[in-house]
Motif scaffolding. Structure first.
Motif, mmCIF file in Angstrom:
data_model
loop_
_atom_site.group_PDB
_atom_site.id
_atom_site.type_symbol
_atom_site.label_atom_id
_atom_site.label_comp_id
_atom_site.label_asym_id
_atom_site.label_seq_id
_atom_site.Cartn_x
_atom_site.Cartn_y
_atom_site.Cartn_z
ATOM 1 N N ARG A 106 0.847 -1.188 0.000
ATOM 2 C CA ARG A 106 0.000 0.000 0.000
ATOM 3 C C ARG A 106 0.887 1.244 0.000
ATOM 4 N N ASP A 107 0.308 2.354 -0.403
ATOM 5 C CA ASP A 107 1.029 3.625 -0.368
ATOM 6 C C ASP A 107 0.919 4.224 1.029
ATOM 7 N N VAL A 108 1.565 3.547 1.970
ATOM 8 C CA VAL A 108 1.431 3.864 3.396
ATOM 9 C C VAL A 108 2.790 3.737 4.070
ATOM 10 N N LEU A 109 3.079 4.648 4.973
ATOM 11 C CA LEU A 109 4.231 4.566 5.865
ATOM 12 C C LEU A 109 3.711 4.424 7.284
ATOM 13 N N LEU A 110 4.044 3.326 7.952
ATOM 14 C CA LEU A 110 3.661 3.128 9.350
ATOM 15 C C LEU A 110 4.736 3.694 10.263
ATOM 16 N N ILE A 111 4.294 4.309 11.343
ATOM 17 C CA ILE A 111 5.215 4.923 12.301
ATOM 18 C C ILE A 111 4.834 4.447 13.696
ATOM 19 N N GLY A 112 5.656 3.570 14.225
ATOM 20 C CA GLY A 112 5.463 3.149 15.598
ATOM 21 C C GLY A 112 6.136 4.127 16.541
ATOM 22 N N ALA A 145 -8.754 11.531 12.401
ATOM 23 C CA ALA A 145 -7.662 11.530 11.431
ATOM 24 C C ALA A 145 -7.334 12.952 11.032
ATOM 25 N N LEU A 146 -6.089 13.162 10.647
ATOM 26 C CA LEU A 146 -5.632 14.439 10.119
ATOM 27 C C LEU A 146 -5.522 14.284 8.614
ATOM 28 N N LEU A 147 -6.210 15.141 7.864
ATOM 29 C CA LEU A 147 -6.285 14.990 6.412
ATOM 30 C C LEU A 147 -5.879 16.260 5.697
ATOM 31 N N ALA A 148 -5.426 16.085 4.451
ATOM 32 C CA ALA A 148 -5.094 17.222 3.590
ATOM 33 C C ALA A 148 -5.282 16.794 2.153
ATOM 34 N N ALA A 149 -5.568 17.766 1.310
ATOM 35 C CA ALA A 149 -5.781 17.466 -0.107
ATOM 36 C C ALA A 149 -5.583 18.707 -0.943
ATOM 37 N N ALA A 154 -4.084 13.477 -2.086
ATOM 38 C CA ALA A 154 -4.552 13.575 -0.706
ATOM 39 C C ALA A 154 -3.689 12.723 0.199
ATOM 40 N N LEU A 155 -3.664 13.095 1.464
ATOM 41 C CA LEU A 155 -2.985 12.292 2.476
ATOM 42 C C LEU A 155 -3.843 12.227 3.724
ATOM 43 N N ALA A 156 -3.564 11.206 4.529
ATOM 44 C CA ALA A 156 -4.240 11.052 5.818
ATOM 45 C C ALA A 156 -3.237 10.526 6.825
ATOM 46 N N LEU A 157 -3.223 11.112 8.007
ATOM 47 C CA LEU A 157 -2.434 10.607 9.121
ATOM 48 C C LEU A 157 -3.408 10.051 10.143
ATOM 49 N N ALA A 210 -0.418 5.721 10.837
ATOM 50 C CA ALA A 210 -0.291 5.403 9.414
ATOM 51 C C ALA A 210 -0.379 6.692 8.616
ATOM 52 N N LEU A 211 0.640 6.935 7.789
ATOM 53 C CA LEU A 211 0.640 8.069 6.873
ATOM 54 C C LEU A 211 0.359 7.512 5.480
ATOM 55 N N ALA A 212 -0.819 7.837 4.933
ATOM 56 C CA ALA A 212 -1.271 7.220 3.688
ATOM 57 C C ALA A 212 -1.513 8.271 2.618
ATOM 58 N N PHE A 213 -1.323 7.855 1.352
ATOM 59 C CA PHE A 213 -1.489 8.750 0.202
ATOM 60 C C PHE A 213 -2.401 8.093 -0.822
ATOM 61 N N ALA A 214 -3.266 8.901 -1.428
ATOM 62 C CA ALA A 214 -4.173 8.408 -2.462
ATOM 63 C C ALA A 214 -4.682 9.586 -3.268
ATOM 64 N N THR A 215 -5.471 9.296 -4.281
ATOM 65 C CA THR A 215 -6.023 10.360 -5.119
ATOM 66 C C THR A 215 -7.219 11.044 -4.479
ATOM 67 N N THR A 216 -7.769 10.453 -3.414
ATOM 68 C CA THR A 216 -8.884 11.058 -2.677
ATOM 69 C C THR A 216 -8.646 10.911 -1.188
ATOM 70 N N PRO A 217 -9.215 11.778 -0.375
ATOM 71 C CA PRO A 217 -9.097 11.602 1.082
ATOM 72 C C PRO A 217 -9.666 10.271 1.543
ATOM 73 N N GLU A 218 -10.780 9.862 0.921
ATOM 74 C CA GLU A 218 -11.377 8.585 1.305
ATOM 75 C C GLU A 218 -10.436 7.422 1.006
ATOM 76 N N GLY A 219 -9.754 7.511 -0.134
ATOM 77 C CA GLY A 219 -8.797 6.465 -0.471
ATOM 78 C C GLY A 219 -7.640 6.410 0.502
ATOM 79 N N ALA A 220 -7.141 7.568 0.905
ATOM 80 C CA ALA A 220 -6.049 7.604 1.881
ATOM 81 C C ALA A 220 -6.496 7.003 3.210
#
Length: 756
Positions: A106-112, A145-149, A154-157, A210-220
């Motif tokens: 997935r287009d995701v970076l996990l941060i423990g 969640a923290l979102l931006a687009a 778009a991204l979501a933390l 989880a820091l995720a990226f997608a073409t839509t906020p919902e996808g992230a």
């Protein structure tokens, strides 16, 4: 409630002083970098697209707060060719441990994260730069969640957030909240269309984000939730498996310091490989002096020169699949006329508009070397790429609109060396046939024998001071006078340098490619001057500046390069000097060791190292990275090529055996190619004169002062050129001028060439 302070202060990127870089390989299209112990630029869905400035952390308890990147007390635990990175921050009464795990699916970076310390809480700070800029982003808080687009990015933390806040940088962002109020007191729901930032308060002291990226906020959100549902440990195992599958070379050598740097260098190359556009590698996942600017290009662009340097490093390591991928990518993004754009995004869109002849010659050398190693047929699909590039060199050379530093036009020993090798090699290795092959060899022989005419000076003040006869210059203007005059220095307004004082290491490529011997007195005398005027001995080793009066680097007070500055020492030049040491019988290890030591925490090799008195408050220490690009792929590739050549007792990987054999024999030109920008003034008795032009012409000529005048129509030559071949025979002089039929005009200037 909407945050205040729209649109925020002008955006910048993060510092280019990276600690580490990583990616998951696999299907994932996320690349991340670390600097000052936190995540900074993250690239998605290709290496040419940064999507955030940084993700940092504030630790706080009643009456106390600290931003860990500003405290700058941390330990980095990173292993080459392994995806997981651990960072341990320690401050007053707290310890914060971060573990970064990229998801390979997935287009995701996990941060423990684990926060130790009585009464402390953790507050992530996220600065999105979606769309490759800090302008025009919208940030909001929704469902924990923290979102931006912006647009279709778009991204979501995601994480166990108790609350969150969106704000405008410099006014209502989370850092300003703590700076003004000593705690998180703002909970703005939204900040639209500006330079925005997000902050959240995490529940508990241990968890995973989880820091995720997608073409839509919902996808992230969907990707982030899926990754969190699978769990950090499971994803870590999968990420480790993807890295274990790559064909990592078994590096020779027992010196732990040098071996470790070779492993790091290979890691850097592999991380930079693009998965959306296979074969594309940007010059660096960084923006030089990024914390002072919002540069939309930075170094996350492809330069054909830097890309070929990487491919040669792969070849030196026997990584043929990677090399083939780069060659096919280069063929795909080549312009119709045969050149490559100065630089371009991984998808092939040009960025800067300059032209550098070496960037057309180097891909040819790569294809020829691949052919020499038995990995490529001269009649295969890449033949057209080679033929078009050679045609461009033949038509447009030998003068390059820009040198290899992308600054000045003229004749450079580096550009001439790679051009001669490309032209002659294309014929000698069968990529050209018939008239094209004969012409390319003739042109290469002519240019090779004229290198000293164009770029070697004698009796200058520099020569007399050291007691040598003469030296190669790094660049000289075109024209009939040879290496004379003055050259305007880029990045130094109003500064011009006499050509005779333009030293550089470009001449070493004459030896590297086998056009001149290491013991050639002209090479040896130039090296004496370079070691005296450009070499810098620093606590970490031996380094070299590019040329006198260089303006690309920090100012004397340590402030960032801003279009002007002062050039610093370059580790990649240390590698070039080391390769000459290997060829001349010296020990190259001091140069390898210098490159390995002129690095940061993670041993990433920078573009430049600081070569002045320390300025600790700006992180500038002698022999350590400056604010220029870090890592620089070219530098890591140069390290790997030198390391491999030293341990395998081989010559430079760029050297072509047939080319070296031709010029070791002293191949003399039978024809002198006359061009307006490099006119021929005198012929030897055995040479003929080929007067050339890039468009049809009629040559009006006469002998010994215009006796017996006649008109001769130019004949078509290979590669779209036109020419008239003259044999002076018993004549001592030919005079001529041009008439252009298509334009119905005379040039209005007379030329003269003498024999003997």
């Amino acid at each position: 409630m909407e945050a205040f302070g729209k649109p925020g202060i002008p955006p910048t990127w993060a510092s280019s002083a990276k600690d580490w870089i990583g990616t998951a390989l696999g299907r994932s299209r996320v690349w991340y970098t670390l600097g000052r112990g936190i995540v900074n630029e993250v690239y998605w869905p290709a290496t040419g697209r940064p999507q955030m400035r940084d993700l940092g952390f504030i630790v706080a308890k009643r009456g106390f707060w600290a931003e860990v990147k500003r405290v700058n007390r941390y330990r980095l635990e990173a292993t080459p060719l392994f995806p997981t990175v651990r960072v341990v921050h320690e401050g007053e009464e707290y310890r914060l441990t971060l573990e970064l795990v990229p998801d390979p699916q997935r287009d995701v970076l996990l941060i423990g994260y684990t926060l130790e310390g009585e009464g402390f809480r953790l507050y992530p700070l996220l600065a999105p730069h979606l769309g490759g800029t800090g302008y025009g982003n919208t940030a909001w808080v929704k469902e924990g969640a923290l979102l931006a687009a912006t647009g279709s990015e778009a991204l979501a933390l995601l994480g166990p957030f108790l609350r969150g806040s969106a704000g405008y940088v410099g006014f209502s962002d989370g850092w300003q909240d703590f700076a003004q109020n000593g705690a998180m007191t703002w909970t703005f729901a939204r900040a639209a269309d500006g330079n925005v930032a997000l902050m959240g308060e995490l529940e508990g002291k241990k968890g995973v984000m989880a820091l995720a990226f997608a073409t839509t906020p919902e996808g992230a959100l969907t990707l982030g939730r899926s990754a969190l549902g699978e769990g950090l440990e499971t994803i870590q195992e999968k990420a480790s498996a993807t890295w274990s599958e790559i064909a990592s070379p078994q590096f020779p050598g027992e010196d732990e310091e040098l071996l470790r740097e070779a492993q790091v260098s290979y890691h850097v190359l592999k991380v930079h490989e693009d998965r959306t556009y296979p074969g594309a590698l940007v010059a660096s996942l960084s923006v030089p002096w990024g914390n002072t600017r919002d540069d939309p290009g930075g170094y996350h662009l492809v330069w054909s020169r830097d890309l070929v340097e990487v491919a040669f490093a792969y070849l030196a390591l026997g990584q043929f699949a990677e090399t083939r991928g780069i060659l096919t990518y280069l063929a795909a993004v080549q312009a119709e006329d045969g050149h490559w754009a100065q630089n371009f995004y991984p998808d092939g869109r040009a960025y800067w508009q300059g032209v550098q002849m070496d960037e057309a010659a180097l891909p040819v050398l790569l294809a020829l070397k691949f052919r020499e190693l038995g990995q490529l047929s001269p009649n295969g699909p890449l033949r057209q790429m080679v033929r078009r590039a050679v045609g461009f060199l033949a038509r447009e050379g030998p003068v390059s609109p820009q040198d290899r530093w992308e600054e000045s036009p003229g004749l450079s020993p580096f550009t001439l060396a790679v051009s001669v090798a490309a032209l002659s090699g294309a014929a000698l290795y069968g990529f050209l046939q018939g008239e094209e092959a004969e012409y390319a060899l003739s042109l290469a022989d002519c240019w090779n024998v004229r290198i000293e005419e164009w770029g070697y000076v004698k009796g200058s003040g520099l020569d007399r001071a050291v007691g040598v006869e003469g030296h190669y210059v790094r660049l000289s203007p075109s024209g009939p006078l040879g290496p004379r005059g003055r050259v305007q220095v880029a990045n130094r307004a109003g500064v011009a340098v006499d050509v005779a004082e333009l030293l550089g290491l470009e001449f070493l490529w004459l030896v590297r490619l086998g056009l001149r011997r290491p013991q050639d007195p002209r090479i040896v005398s130039t090296l004496a001057l370079v070691d005296r005027h450009l070499r810098v001995d620093l606590p970490t080793g031996i380094f070299y500046r590019r040329y006198p009066e260089d303006g690309y680097g920090e100012h004397g007070d340590g402030s960032a390069f801003d279009g002007t500055g002062q050039g610093r020492a370059w580790p990649l030049l240390t590698g070039e000097r080391g390769m000459y040491a290997l060829l001349s019988g010296e020990d190259p290890c001091p140069y390898l060791r210098s490159m390995a030591r002129g690095t940061g925490r993670g041993r990433l090799i920078p573009e430049q190292v600081w070569d002045a008195d320390p300025i600790p408050e700006k992180g500038l220490l002698p022999g350590r990275p400056t604010g220029s690009a870090q890592p620089l792929l070219w530098a890591h590739a140069e390290y790997l090529k030198l390391y491999t050549a030293y341990h395998q007792r081989t010559g430079p990987v760029e050297r072509l055996g047939r080319v070296m054999e031709r010029y070791e024999r002293g191949s003399s030109p039978q024809v002198r190619h006359w061009r307006r920008e490099v006119p021929v003034l005198r012929l030897s008795p055995t040479e003929r004169l080929l007067v050339e032009c890039r468009k049809p012409f009629r040559l009006h000529l006469g002998w010994e002062g215009w006796k017996d005048p006649e008109d001769v129509e130019a004949e078509p030559l290979p590669f779209g050129l036109y020419g008239v071949l003259l044999d002076l025979e018993d004549h001592s002089e030919v005079n001529f001028t041009f008439f252009y039929p298509d334009e119905n005009r005379w040039e209005g200037r007379d030329y003269q060439v003498r024999r003997g």
